[in-house]
Write an enzyme that holds these catalytic residues in place. Structure first.
Site: not given
Length: 68
Positions: A1-3
């Site tokens: 999950m890229p942030l």
């Protein structure tokens, strides 16, 4: 999950902030092949009086620039 976590000074319009979020989201989806629903973007706005470089706040820099 890229942030993606972005910190900028306050003063942008809601439209500018929305455009920033949109383009960051699109860049992450495109460059790391992330599923769009898993990309998170956080935009943190800091008052110009609370951000300094070399002991000069952004507010002071802008005031000095405007007085020229």
């Amino acid at each position: 999950m890229p942030l993606v976590d972005v910190t900028i000074t306050q003063g942008r319009s809601p439209e500018q902030l929305r455009a920033l979020i949109h383009r960051l989201h699109a860049a992450v989806v495109e460059t790391v092949d992330a599923k769009p629903e898993f990309v998170r973007v956080i935009v943190r706005e800091v008052p110009r009086t609370h951000w300094a470089t070399g002991d000069v706040t952004v507010e002071e820099m802008l005031e000095k620039k405007e007085s020229r």
